[in-house]
Design a protein around this motif. Sequence first.
Motif, PDB file in Angstrom:
ATOM      1  N   TYR A 148       0.802  -1.222   0.000  1.00 28.70           N
ATOM      2  CA  TYR A 148       0.000   0.000   0.000  1.00 28.70           C
ATOM      3  C   TYR A 148       0.834   1.271   0.000  1.00 28.70           C
ATOM      4  O   TYR A 148       0.298   2.363   0.033  1.00 28.70           O
ATOM      5  CB  TYR A 148      -0.946  -0.009   1.199  1.00 28.70           C
ATOM      6  N   PHE A 149       2.159   1.143  -0.024  1.00 32.25           N
ATOM      7  CA  PHE A 149       3.020   2.318  -0.071  1.00 32.25           C
ATOM      8  C   PHE A 149       4.069   2.092  -1.147  1.00 32.25           C
ATOM      9  O   PHE A 149       4.919   1.229  -1.016  1.00 32.25           O
ATOM     10  CB  PHE A 149       3.704   2.554   1.284  1.00 32.25           C
ATOM     11  N   ASN A 150       3.995   2.870  -2.216  1.00 29.65           N
ATOM     12  CA  ASN A 150       4.913   2.631  -3.324  1.00 29.65           C
ATOM     13  C   ASN A 150       5.146   3.932  -4.089  1.00 29.65           C
ATOM     14  O   ASN A 150       4.698   4.089  -5.215  1.00 29.65           O
ATOM     15  CB  ASN A 150       4.364   1.556  -4.254  1.00 29.65           C
ATOM     16  N   PHE A 151       5.857   4.871  -3.451  1.00 27.63           N
ATOM     17  CA  PHE A 151       6.175   6.137  -4.089  1.00 27.63           C
ATOM     18  C   PHE A 151       7.623   6.117  -4.558  1.00 27.63           C
ATOM     19  O   PHE A 151       8.423   5.326  -4.076  1.00 27.63           O
ATOM     20  CB  PHE A 151       5.961   7.298  -3.114  1.00 27.63           C
ATOM     21  N   LYS A 152       7.966   6.985  -5.479  1.00 30.73           N
ATOM     22  CA  LYS A 152       9.332   7.067  -5.977  1.00 30.73           C
ATOM     23  C   LYS A 152       9.943   8.420  -5.643  1.00 30.73           C
ATOM     24  O   LYS A 152       9.238   9.402  -5.384  1.00 30.73           O
ATOM     25  CB  LYS A 152       9.362   6.838  -7.483  1.00 30.73           C
ATOM     26  N   LYS A 153      11.260   8.476  -5.678  1.00 29.08           N
ATOM     27  CA  LYS A 153      11.965   9.714  -5.386  1.00 29.08           C
ATOM     28  C   LYS A 153      11.496  10.818  -6.335  1.00 29.08           C
ATOM     29  O   LYS A 153      11.374  10.613  -7.538  1.00 29.08           O
ATOM     30  CB  LYS A 153      13.471   9.491  -5.540  1.00 29.08           C
ATOM     31  N   GLY A 154      11.210  11.980  -5.775  1.00 28.42           N
ATOM     32  CA  GLY A 154      10.732  13.100  -6.567  1.00 28.42           C
ATOM     33  C   GLY A 154       9.222  13.221  -6.618  1.00 28.42           C
ATOM     34  O   GLY A 154       8.701  14.241  -7.074  1.00 28.42           O
ATOM     35  N   MET A 155       8.503  12.195  -6.149  1.00 31.29           N
ATOM     36  CA  MET A 155       7.050  12.288  -6.143  1.00 31.29           C
ATOM     37  C   MET A 155       6.593  13.333  -5.127  1.00 31.29           C
ATOM     38  O   MET A 155       7.095  13.407  -4.006  1.00 31.29           O
ATOM     39  CB  MET A 155       6.413  10.940  -5.829  1.00 31.29           C
ATOM     40  N   THR A 180      -1.040  20.450   3.331  1.00 28.19           N
ATOM     41  CA  THR A 180       0.250  19.830   3.598  1.00 28.19           C
ATOM     42  C   THR A 180       0.854  19.327   2.294  1.00 28.19           C
ATOM     43  O   THR A 180       0.195  18.602   1.543  1.00 28.19           O
ATOM     44  CB  THR A 180       0.106  18.658   4.586  1.00 28.19           C
ATOM     45  N   LYS A 181       2.093  19.707   2.021  1.00 23.00           N
ATOM     46  CA  LYS A 181       2.796  19.264   0.819  1.00 23.00           C
ATOM     47  C   LYS A 181       4.038  18.479   1.251  1.00 23.00           C
ATOM     48  O   LYS A 181       4.739  18.883   2.175  1.00 23.00           O
ATOM     49  CB  LYS A 181       3.216  20.462  -0.029  1.00 23.00           C
ATOM     50  N   TYR A 182       4.282  17.366   0.596  1.00 22.37           N
ATOM     51  CA  TYR A 182       5.478  16.603   0.927  1.00 22.37           C
ATOM     52  C   TYR A 182       6.027  15.919  -0.308  1.00 22.37           C
ATOM     53  O   TYR A 182       5.342  15.725  -1.306  1.00 22.37           O
ATOM     54  CB  TYR A 182       5.219  15.607   2.051  1.00 22.37           C
ATOM     55  N   GLU A 183       7.311  15.568  -0.217  1.00 24.18           N
ATOM     56  CA  GLU A 183       8.035  14.999  -1.346  1.00 24.18           C
ATOM     57  C   GLU A 183       9.018  13.951  -0.848  1.00 24.18           C
ATOM     58  O   GLU A 183       9.646  14.121   0.198  1.00 24.18           O
ATOM     59  CB  GLU A 183       8.789  16.107  -2.085  1.00 24.18           C
TER      60      GLU A 183
END
Length: 232
Positions: free
Chosen positions: A28-35, A52-55
């Motif tokens: 359920y968690f699969n983000f990549k660098k820069g997302m 809220t903004k996050y990267e």
Amino acid sequence: MKKALATLYVFVVFFYAHLSVAQDCGGYFNFKKGMKVEMTSYDKKDRPTAVTKYEVIDYKPVDGGTSLAFAHETYDAKGKLMAKSESVGKCVDGDYHTDIRNISGDMMPKSPDMKVSITGDQMVYPRDLKVGDDLKDASINIKSGFEGGMTIMNMNANITNRKVEAYETIETPAGKFDCAKLTYNMQMKFMGNRTLKCVEYLAKGVGLIKTEQFDEKGNRQAYMVVTKIEGQ
């Protein structure tokens, strides 16, 4: 008192934001660098209260998994920056571990005399979520006060009865998502005692899509939804 309430509010926002992204976690968690992800918070009258903004800014191998670094910014309803900082999480065998102790005083409203300390447990989100699954409980303590002076806030929160309740489709400004619905109770001791029923919606391969908080009578008090995703 206003500083204590502001600190508590930003803590709650970052508590949820810290659950929202991870790299190479699968499940359920699969983000990549820069997302980049944006989440908007609303009150019980559907009025926006914060953005809220996050990267995902970095990831690297560690013993038994992958360490993840995130950059966070929170703005009030008028677009004024409230808090800014970085935090870390960890993936182990596809399970996501978020450590609330990573939330530091840098994330809280700025005051040269204010000191904030946070202790607590890791929140673990398994790779696979099945209806009826029970998840590990957690507890959190947050204190703030003046350097060398009195404590002005001492909040304890016990998170219990975490479980996977259902699967639902959730539609947000960022799109439509098939989600696992997680529920738990949060018993808070801060200016009195109260219990909130909290709901989280997690989309496979994306992460946290929506949260809701209800009072003891079942009335929704606040919620937060994904409003923008970039670089997916």
